[in-house]
Structure formats: structure tokens, C-alpha cells
Design a protein around this motif. Structure first.
Motif, PDB file in Angstrom:
ATOM      1  N   THR A   1       7.453  -2.041  -7.799  1.00 62.95           N
ATOM      2  CA  THR A   1       7.074  -3.387  -7.355  1.00 62.95           C
ATOM      3  C   THR A   1       5.655  -3.672  -7.817  1.00 62.95           C
ATOM      4  O   THR A   1       4.876  -2.764  -8.115  1.00 62.95           O
ATOM      5  CB  THR A   1       7.103  -3.485  -5.819  1.00 62.95           C
ATOM      6  N   LYS A   2       5.299  -4.967  -7.845  1.00 61.79           N
ATOM      7  CA  LYS A   2       3.960  -5.361  -8.281  1.00 61.79           C
ATOM      8  C   LYS A   2       2.893  -4.705  -7.412  1.00 61.79           C
ATOM      9  O   LYS A   2       1.850  -4.300  -7.880  1.00 61.79           O
ATOM     10  CB  LYS A   2       3.829  -6.884  -8.207  1.00 61.79           C
ATOM     11  N   ARG A   3       3.199  -4.641  -6.102  1.00 59.63           N
ATOM     12  CA  ARG A   3       2.239  -4.072  -5.161  1.00 59.63           C
ATOM     13  C   ARG A   3       1.922  -2.616  -5.505  1.00 59.63           C
ATOM     14  O   ARG A   3       0.763  -2.209  -5.534  1.00 59.63           O
ATOM     15  CB  ARG A   3       2.829  -4.171  -3.753  1.00 59.63           C
ATOM     16  N   GLU A   4       2.985  -1.852  -5.816  1.00 52.65           N
ATOM     17  CA  GLU A   4       2.765  -0.446  -6.156  1.00 52.65           C
ATOM     18  C   GLU A   4       2.036  -0.303  -7.483  1.00 52.65           C
ATOM     19  O   GLU A   4       1.193   0.575  -7.640  1.00 52.65           O
ATOM     20  CB  GLU A   4       4.107   0.295  -6.214  1.00 52.65           C
TER      21      GLU A   4
ATOM     22  N   SER B   1      -3.469  -7.989  -6.113  1.00 53.95           N
ATOM     23  CA  SER B   1      -2.087  -8.458  -6.047  1.00 53.95           C
ATOM     24  C   SER B   1      -2.025  -9.924  -6.477  1.00 53.95           C
ATOM     25  O   SER B   1      -3.050 -10.599  -6.514  1.00 53.95           O
ATOM     26  CB  SER B   1      -1.565  -8.329  -4.622  1.00 53.95           C
ATOM     27  N   SER B   2      -0.825 -10.410  -6.788  1.00 57.82           N
ATOM     28  CA  SER B   2      -0.681 -11.798  -7.262  1.00 57.82           C
ATOM     29  C   SER B   2      -1.259 -12.778  -6.254  1.00 57.82           C
ATOM     30  O   SER B   2      -1.948 -13.738  -6.612  1.00 57.82           O
ATOM     31  CB  SER B   2       0.788 -12.142  -7.466  1.00 57.82           C
ATOM     32  N   TRP B   3      -0.981 -12.536  -4.975  1.00 58.64           N
ATOM     33  CA  TRP B   3      -1.432 -13.460  -3.940  1.00 58.64           C
ATOM     34  C   TRP B   3      -2.964 -13.466  -3.848  1.00 58.64           C
ATOM     35  O   TRP B   3      -3.593 -14.526  -3.804  1.00 58.64           O
ATOM     36  CB  TRP B   3      -0.792 -13.061  -2.592  1.00 58.64           C
TER      37      TRP B   3
ATOM     38  N   CYS C   1      -0.141  -2.400  -8.695  1.00 55.96           N
ATOM     39  CA  CYS C   1      -1.543  -2.721  -8.429  1.00 55.96           C
ATOM     40  C   CYS C   1      -2.264  -1.517  -7.845  1.00 55.96           C
ATOM     41  O   CYS C   1      -3.379  -1.187  -8.234  1.00 55.96           O
ATOM     42  CB  CYS C   1      -1.648  -3.881  -7.445  1.00 55.96           C
ATOM     43  N   ARG C   2      -1.600  -0.853  -6.888  1.00 55.46           N
ATOM     44  CA  ARG C   2      -2.229   0.296  -6.244  1.00 55.46           C
ATOM     45  C   ARG C   2      -2.478   1.402  -7.263  1.00 55.46           C
ATOM     46  O   ARG C   2      -3.522   2.034  -7.269  1.00 55.46           O
ATOM     47  CB  ARG C   2      -1.339   0.793  -5.102  1.00 55.46           C
TER      48      ARG C   2
ATOM     49  N   VAL D   1      -9.345  -5.069  -2.312  1.00 51.78           N
ATOM     50  CA  VAL D   1      -8.236  -4.205  -2.709  1.00 51.78           C
ATOM     51  C   VAL D   1      -8.356  -2.846  -2.027  1.00 51.78           C
ATOM     52  O   VAL D   1      -7.391  -2.341  -1.466  1.00 51.78           O
ATOM     53  CB  VAL D   1      -8.198  -4.038  -4.246  1.00 51.78           C
TER      54      VAL D   1
END
Lengths: 307, 262
Positions: free
Chosen positions: B90-93, A197-199, B95-96, B127
Motif C-alpha cells: 500500500t502507499k502508506r507502507e 502520504s498522499s493526504w 511511504c514508511r 511523518v
């Protein structure tokens, strides 16, 4: 081999010079001697001149009010720097943001507080009560939660810390931004491709690498902050310089007291320089003070030597 | 050798349908259609600027697409479907979703402040939240497989280009990917170091890993690829079994390109 030596014997042996003489360095020697002479003369004048009043210097060096001022200077520098680092980091990230509003706000902040001289800023803050006699916390366009007199919030120490932090954070922001920009874009892509993630990417990959570029100028900034604290003496904050001024206003021993102050600033800077060395070493993991090219060449050489 | 690839039946490993990619007004990918079966090795060849790398980067959503759809083992990466539309997640999804797609870059992009072993376990522990010991165990096994068991404590700057690229491959494998994307993995290497990296790729191919490789190594493509895709100016000019495309290309453009590179 034999071919060459045969050819040598065939030639006139006298043709080979018997000795190689390095270039003479008279100029270097003369310049060095002159500098040593000047330093000696300067030191002699300092110790022969009674106006320096060295006994008074010794008397005040460890006097209580001077040491108290020294502690305040250190506290002031540490708090201001800590706040500047936090604010600077946030500002640098805002500057990198794709959000135009955040970007513009950070840009304006940096422009404003780099442009206003610290001396002017401190005087403004010190006299803030004239502008806003009261400070109150309220819900925007709603009820007031509580109110305080400005002078109880912005004390002398408060004004000094806020002024220094506002001023220095603008410079820290630029240092952090330069550090973030220095990290190769491929590092971010690799982290992204691994699902970070970005963070996580910022904290684990980008910042540790940016620190290599950040630490040297940041320490430099810290050294500068330690000395800049002397400016807050104008708003009667009893740090190192103002503590000395209070004494010599009474005793007229101006020079020895200013020398005491100078001495302590020198000590602080020396300590920071040593600390800088160790911090830089910590953040240079993975390159050990060598350029990538040299490091790789060296490891290849050791490999070959090991074979 | 352990089996790295996950076998699944019925679903394509990669399904690319009608994909368009634009940089502003620059149209870099036109109407892409490509299906990769599980366990298949696809080599993408073509002149530079033909869009091979861009296509690869669209698959794990490092680049966004402007039209069409890309599915990896039946799932979207970076988008979710709502009727006729694809909506960016979303970025989080995102990434997953891309955890199981490994990517290897031309410039290796190893994390330069971490040792080889730390490079491998960073993402699995942070991760995927794998316990450190488990990740380390698997990472050491993978470093052994790419022939770098003794280099686990070395920093990237202390490794040769070939060694760095092998660590980068092991790093991607450490996430247990179902699909591996290679973006010109040997283009930044000295000629004498290309072989060691291609050996690792060959090994992976033999272990049924689904792979998409952008490469200029025609010899490697002939040997290892099941399918070769030739691209030019953002379009797939032709695709087919490696031997057919490389030895008896149908299109004049492919013929000319192959004559120039081999």
C-alpha cells in the motif's frame, strides 16, 4: 575624465543643447477634460431629474424589509459558496484521480451544471415536486427508512441554495483543478521522497501552493455569486432584489428602489474586494507579491548592499 | 562532525539484481546488477538518456520496476515478497519504507511556501512525529553544517541556487537517512555555485554516508567516489574503482564518453 573634457573644450560648445523638452501631451489632456465633462453632465442629470426620486431612495435605503433582504442575500451567498467550495474541491480531486469512473463522473457533473442555465435549474428544482412528489431514504433495493413530501424538503430557500451550489460548484471545480495543476510536479516528488502520504502531501504541500492560483479567481467567483443570488427572486425567495420588488409592486417607486438595491450590491462587492486583498497577501507567503526572478534579484542586491 | 551514517555489518546498503524498467514498450533499464556497500560512495556517469536518473528513482520507488529486485539495507521499498513474486505494498507502507532514503533533486524542489527551517522540519514532525523542538534543534544544526545557519527564516525564492540545493540536502538529512540519492545535484547551478554544493557532498562522504550520485562532474567523481558506474542506453557498461574506470576504462564506449566530457 580629463580626456573627455579636453575633447569637449576642443569642440564647439554651442553644439551641446541647453535643454531637453519632453514630448507634449495635448491629446491626453483633451481626452481627460472630455471625460470629466461627460461625468459631470451625467451626475447633473441624475440629480436634476426628479424621476430619480432621491428622497425615496433615502427613505428605503435602511428600511427594515430591505435590510432583511440584504441579510438573506448575504446568507444565501455564503452558504452557496461554502457548499460550492467543498463540492468543487472534491470534484477537482476526482478529476485528478487515476480512477476512470470518478474522473468521468466529475467530468459529466461539471459539463452538466455549467451547461444548464441557473434560471432553468432553479425553476426545475422549484417544481421538483411535480417530478418526485415524495422523497424517501432507503437501503438500495431494500426497505424504506423514511419518506417526506418533496415540498417540505425543497422549500424556496432550499431550492435557491441547492440550485446556486450545484451551478457554482461546477465552476469552482475548474478553478481548483487549475490551481492543483499549477503546482510544479517536483513539489509532489520531493514530498513523496520524504515519505509523506498522499493526504499529507495534498494538505501541507500542494494545496497551500495551489491557493496562490486559486484565490484570485475564487474571490471573483464569490463576487459573481453575490450578484447571481438576485436570480432566485424568480422563485419568490425574498432576498435583496425580491424584497425591493415587493415594495415597488405596491408603491410604484420602481427606480428609487432599484437604486437602493444597486447601492447595496456595490457595497457588498467593495467589501469583498478589500477582503480579497488580505486573503491574497496571506497565501503569497514565500514570494511577497514578486515573481521568483525579481525576488531573487532583489535579495541578492540587498546582500551586496549589506557587504 | 557527527556521524550521520548508520553502520551495519553484513548487509549491503543497496542491492540491485536483474532489474528491468519499461515505459510502455520503451525499455529504459536492462538487467541491472549493482551492489553498494555501507559507507560507499558510488557515482553514476553516462550520456543523458542512459537511465542513470531512472535507476536512482527506482531505488526509492519513485518509479516502479518491471522485473528484478532492489533491496536497501536488506529491505524492499514499495514491494513485499510472497514466494516467487513481489507484490506492491500500500502507499502508506511504501511511504514508511522510504523514510530512510534521502533524495536530492536537480531542481532542488524546496517547498516554496515554507521557509528553509520549515522545509527541514516538515517531514520529521509530520511523518516521523518528532516533537517540534527536537526537530528544530537538529534542523538548525544541519543548516549550520551546510553553512546556512543565518538563512533559516528565508524562503526558497530569496536564496541562490547553490543555497537552495544546500537547504535541500539538509532537508533530506533531517530525516536521518541511511542512504542518500543525488540526482544531478549541480546540473541546474551556475558554474560559480557548483563548488559550494560539492563541498557539502564531500563532507558527507568523509562522514561515511552511503551515497549514490548521478553526476557530470568527472573531477568530483575521481576525487570522492569509491566506485564509478558508467551507463549507456539503459545498461551498465562498466563499473569499478573510480581511478580504474575514469583513468583506464576497459570499454571503448566509456573511453569515448570520457574524452568528450573532460
Amino acid at each position: 575624465m580629463t580626456v573627455i573634457s579636453d575633447a569637449m573644450t576642443a569642440r564647439d560648445k554651442n553644439d551641446i543643447p541647453s535643454r531637453i523638452v519632453p514630448r507634449s501631451k495635448y491629446g491626453t489632456w483633451i481626452a481627460g477634460a472630455l471625460v470629466v465633462l461627460f461625468v459631470f453632465l451625467a451626475l447633473r442629470s441624475a440629480f436634476a431629474n426628479d424621476n430619480f426620486a432621491w428622497p425615496a431612495f433615502g427613505r428605503y435605503l435602511f428600511s427594515e424589509s430591505i435590510l432583511l433582504g440584504l441579510v438573506r442575500t448575504i446568507e444565501l451567498a455564503l452558504i452557496a459558496m461554502a457548499l460550492s467550495i467543498l463540492a468543487g474541491m472534491a470534484l477537482a480531486m476526482m478529476r485528478q484521480s487515476s480512477n476512470r469512473v470518478l474522473n468521468a463522473v466529475a467530468g459529466t457533473y461539471i459539463w452538466l451544471f455549467r451547461a444548464v442555465p441557473l434560471l432553468v435549474l432553479l425553476l426545475l428544482l422549484y417544481n421538483l415536486a411535480a417530478l418526485y412528489p415524495e422523497i424517501s431514504l432507503s437501503v438500495p433495493f431494500g426497505p424504506i427508512l423514511f419518506t417526506m413530501e418533496t415540498n417540505t424538503v425543497i422549500t424556496v430557500a432550499g431550492a435557491a441554495i441547492i440550485g446556486l451550489a450545484l451551478h457554482e460548484s461546477a465552476y469552482c471545480a475548474e478553478i481548483f483543478r487549475a490551481g492543483l495543476v499549477s503546482v510544479d510536479h517536483g513539489q509532489r516528488e520531493a514530498a513523496e521522497a520524504l515519505g509523506m502520504s498522499s493526504w499529507l502531501m495534498t494538505r501541507r504541500i500542494v494545496l497551500p501552493q495551489a491557493m496562490r492560483a486559486i484565490v484570485p479567481p475564487l474571490t471573483n467567483q464569490f463576487v459573481s455569486v453575490v450578484k447571481t443570488t438576485s436570480i432566485v427572486s424568480v422563485i419568490s425567495m425574498p432576498e435583496l432584489l425580491y424584497s425591493a420588488q415587493i415594495i415597488y409592486a405596491r408603491t410604484y417607486e420602481t427606480i428609487p428602489l432599484l437604486l437602493v438595491v444597486t447601492f447595496w450590491y456595490l457595497v457588498l462587492t467593495a467589501v469583498l474586494t478589500v477582503a480579497q486583498h488580505y486573503v491574497e497577501k496571506r497565501f503569497n507567503r514565500g514570494r511577497a507579491g514578486l515573481s521568483d526572478y525579481t525576488a531573487r534579484k532583489l535579495s541578492r542586491l540587498t546582500l551586496e548592499a549589506g557587504k | 562532525m557527527i556521524d550521520l551514517a548508520e553502520k551495519s555489518t553484513g548487509v549491503a546498503a543497496v542491492e540491485i539484481r536483474g532489474v528491468h524498467k519499461l515505459y510502455g514498450s520503451l525499455h529504459v533499464l536492462h538487467e541491472m546488477d549493482l551492489v553498494v556497500a555501507p559507507g560507499e560512495v558510488v557515482c553514476l556517469i553516462g550520456p543523458s538518456g542512459s537511465g542513470k536518473s531512472t535507476l536512482l528513482r527506482c531505488i526509492n520507488n519513485l518509479e516502479k520496476i518491471q522485473a528484478g529486485v532492489i533491496k536497501v539495507f536488506g529491505e524492499l521499498i514499495g514491494y513485499r515478497r510472497a514466494g516467487e513474486r513481489l507484490i506492491e505494498t500500500t502507499k502508506r507502507e511504501t511511504c514508511r519504507a522510504r523514510q530512510h532514503v534521502g533524495m536530492v533533486f536537480q531542481q532542488f524542489n524546496l517547498f516554496s511556501h515554507l521557509t528553509a527551517l520549515q522545509n527541514l522540519i516538515e517531514a520529521p514532525t509530520r511523518v516521523q512525529r518528532l516533537p517540534r523542538e527536537k526537530a528544530t534543534e537538529y534542523a538548525k544544526e544541519l543548516l549550520g553544517k551546510v553553512g546556512l545557519a543565518d538563512k533559516h527564516a528565508s524562503y526558497p525564492a530569496q536564496l541562490s541556487g547553490g543555497q537552495q540545493q544546500r537547504v535541500a540536502i539538509a532537508r533530506a538529512l533531517c530525516m536521518r537517512p541511511k542512504l542518500m540519492l543525488f540526482d544531478e545535484p549541480t546540473s541546474a547551478l551556475d558554474p560559480e555555485l557548483v563548488g559550494e554544493v560539492l563541498d557539502v557532498l564531500r563532507d558527507l562522504a568523509n562522514n561515511e554516508m552511503t551515497m549514490m550520485v548521478v553526476t557530470h562532474e568527472i573531477g568530483f567523481a575521481r576525487q570522492v567516489a569509491d566506485t564509478v558506474v558508467f551507463m549507456d542506453e539503459g545498461r551498465i557498461v562498466e563499473q569499478g574503482p573510480a581511478a580504474q574506470v575514469l583513468d583506464s576504462p576497459r570499454h571503448e564506449r566509456t573511453k569515448r564518453f570520457l574524452e568528450r566530457v573532460s
